[in-house]
Design an enzyme around this catalytic site. Sequence first.
Site, mmCIF file in Angstrom:
data_model
loop_
_atom_site.group_PDB
_atom_site.id
_atom_site.type_symbol
_atom_site.label_atom_id
_atom_site.label_comp_id
_atom_site.label_asym_id
_atom_site.label_seq_id
_atom_site.Cartn_x
_atom_site.Cartn_y
_atom_site.Cartn_z
ATOM 1 N N TYR A 131 0.963 -1.236 -0.112
ATOM 2 C CA TYR A 131 -0.023 0.045 -0.041
ATOM 3 C C TYR A 131 0.861 1.200 -0.077
ATOM 4 O O TYR A 131 0.366 2.313 -0.621
ATOM 5 C CB TYR A 131 -0.946 -0.044 1.111
ATOM 6 C CG TYR A 131 -2.190 -0.686 1.328
ATOM 7 C CD1 TYR A 131 -2.328 -1.944 0.605
ATOM 8 C CD2 TYR A 131 -3.385 -0.004 1.251
ATOM 9 C CE1 TYR A 131 -3.593 -2.444 0.794
ATOM 10 C CE2 TYR A 131 -4.593 -0.567 1.198
ATOM 11 C CZ TYR A 131 -4.679 -1.807 0.649
ATOM 12 O OH TYR A 131 -6.124 -2.411 0.637
ATOM 13 N N LYS B 179 3.484 -15.030 1.786
ATOM 14 C CA LYS B 179 3.734 -16.086 0.533
ATOM 15 C C LYS B 179 5.435 -16.258 0.651
ATOM 16 O O LYS B 179 6.022 -15.680 -0.476
ATOM 17 C CB LYS B 179 3.249 -15.352 -0.589
ATOM 18 C CG LYS B 179 1.913 -15.363 -0.811
ATOM 19 C CD LYS B 179 1.221 -17.099 -1.324
ATOM 20 C CE LYS B 179 1.534 -17.140 -2.753
ATOM 21 N NZ LYS B 179 1.367 -18.308 -3.042
ATOM 22 N N ASP C 96 -2.580 -17.975 0.496
ATOM 23 C CA ASP C 96 -3.754 -18.437 -0.345
ATOM 24 C C ASP C 96 -4.184 -19.696 0.260
ATOM 25 O O ASP C 96 -5.345 -19.671 0.258
ATOM 26 C CB ASP C 96 -3.001 -18.666 -1.977
ATOM 27 C CG ASP C 96 -1.849 -19.689 -1.667
ATOM 28 O OD1 ASP C 96 -1.115 -19.866 -0.708
ATOM 29 O OD2 ASP C 96 -1.447 -20.256 -2.757
ATOM 30 N N ASP D 30 -6.146 -7.338 3.857
ATOM 31 C CA ASP D 30 -7.382 -6.612 3.122
ATOM 32 C C ASP D 30 -8.314 -7.709 2.453
ATOM 33 O O ASP D 30 -9.294 -7.765 2.721
ATOM 34 C CB ASP D 30 -6.852 -5.569 2.074
ATOM 35 C CG ASP D 30 -8.044 -4.775 1.336
ATOM 36 O OD1 ASP D 30 -9.052 -4.327 2.131
ATOM 37 O OD2 ASP D 30 -7.905 -4.641 0.173
ATOM 38 N N ASP E 256 -11.753 -9.507 4.347
ATOM 39 C CA ASP E 256 -13.057 -9.475 3.666
ATOM 40 C C ASP E 256 -13.821 -10.752 3.597
ATOM 41 O O ASP E 256 -14.902 -11.220 3.829
ATOM 42 C CB ASP E 256 -12.969 -8.954 2.300
ATOM 43 C CG ASP E 256 -13.336 -7.419 2.198
ATOM 44 O OD1 ASP E 256 -13.221 -6.871 3.221
ATOM 45 O OD2 ASP E 256 -13.775 -6.839 0.998
HETATM 46 C C1 IPM Z 1 -10.436 -1.541 3.917
HETATM 47 C C2 IPM Z 1 -10.802 -0.812 2.689
HETATM 48 C C3 IPM Z 1 -9.712 0.006 2.301
HETATM 49 C C4 IPM Z 1 -8.332 -0.709 2.129
HETATM 50 C C5 IPM Z 1 -9.807 1.190 1.146
HETATM 51 C C6 IPM Z 1 -11.140 1.839 1.401
HETATM 52 C C7 IPM Z 1 -8.598 2.126 1.005
HETATM 53 O O1 IPM Z 1 -10.896 -1.822 1.560
HETATM 54 O O2 IPM Z 1 -10.197 -0.595 4.748
HETATM 55 O O3 IPM Z 1 -10.460 -2.906 3.797
HETATM 56 O O4 IPM Z 1 -8.064 -1.033 1.088
HETATM 57 O O5 IPM Z 1 -7.527 -0.572 3.264
HETATM 58 MG MG MG Z 2 -10.782 -3.610 2.223
#
Ligand code: IPM
Ligand code: MG
Length: 368
Positions: free
Chosen positions: A142, A192, A225, A249, A253
């Site tokens: 990032y 990884k 993975d 990230d 999710d």
């Molecule tokens: C998160 C989001 C952010 C990220 C975005 C909104 C920049 O997806 O907080 O997980 O990628 O970190």
């Molecule tokens: Mg995110």
Amino acid sequence: MSNPSLLILAGDGIGPEVMDEVKKIIAWFDAKRGLSFDISEDLVGGAAYDAHGTPLHDDTMAKAQEVDAVLLGAVGGPKYDELDFSVKPERGLLRLRKEMDLFANLRPAQCFDALADFSSLKPELISGLDIMIVRELTSGSYFGEPRGIFEEDGQRVGINTQRYTEAEIDRVARAAFDLARKRNNRVCSMEKANVMESGILWREVVQAVHDADYPDVELSHMYADNGGMQLVRNPKQFDVIVTDNLFGDLLSDVAAMLTGSLGMLPSASLGAPMENGRPKAMYEPVHGSAPDISGEGKANPSACILSFAMALRYSFDEGAEADRLEAAVEKVLADGVRTADLMQAEGGTPTSTSEMGAAILAALEASL
Ligand code: IPM
Ligand code: MG
């Protein structure tokens, strides 16, 4: 002594709607539990861009550095899609994370009993699920340099750099081990190392921190993975997962969706301790600004409310009050109160954002 300070950055989309409910919860803790905060509010993301031409004004950044904790709603929306990358709403969020040096992002994925049927996985795989993902938040791909879109041999090339120093890995590993000790004492580190040197270093440093200072915690390593696969195959095998910024990230999710709705999941982003002993901290729901439903009173305020519970626990040492708030949310779900995100195909009228907030307030009141 003055009250602890909170900076509220409601942001864009459903951010302000869900934050309105959090403000009522904060007022309740003030009135009924004697927990008073000095609250200020400001703009972030598209809202800040509209007002100031930047997704985070320098004055707001300075305020964020001074307060005891920041509460953030959400940033972004289609209105800002065409903006230059440097002023996109997300840049405001990333600047807060980076300049406050919030290196440890705690993302719990917890399955509320009442919602076990919501997961796309079988209920027995996720009932009772309680995972904590610790995502490194201020480095890796990032932020690594070089980055950009460059010209090379007559064509454009997009570059981002995955980069981790030993110190960056060391401190996030410690955060994960410390948390594990307060939970089920297990950490799984994901990278990884089979293809990336940064992953080899990650694995070495995590292991060294473990061997030196946390030999009592059970540590395992997994390729990221495989980690994604294991998260959907048998998520309950995990307690704390520690991983880098980009894998974190993605994996957070995945873990979030195991529980059925992003509308339930909070997060804490923590940095080093300040002079008063509290960590630098920002709390935000895992969900985004959900422009498709913004302004309609449909959003679930639970994730943002539970983020405030995390603030009570991690910034203000009010674990019992955090438990009280989490139990209130759980009670409301058990009672069958459902915002639209929690309704699947069963029909009926969903509970609105403010009705959900009111139900949680009522459950808090009943807890006294
Ligand atoms: C998160 C989001 C952010 C990220 C975005 C909104 C920049 O997806 O907080 O997980 O990628 O970190
Ligand atoms: Mg995110």
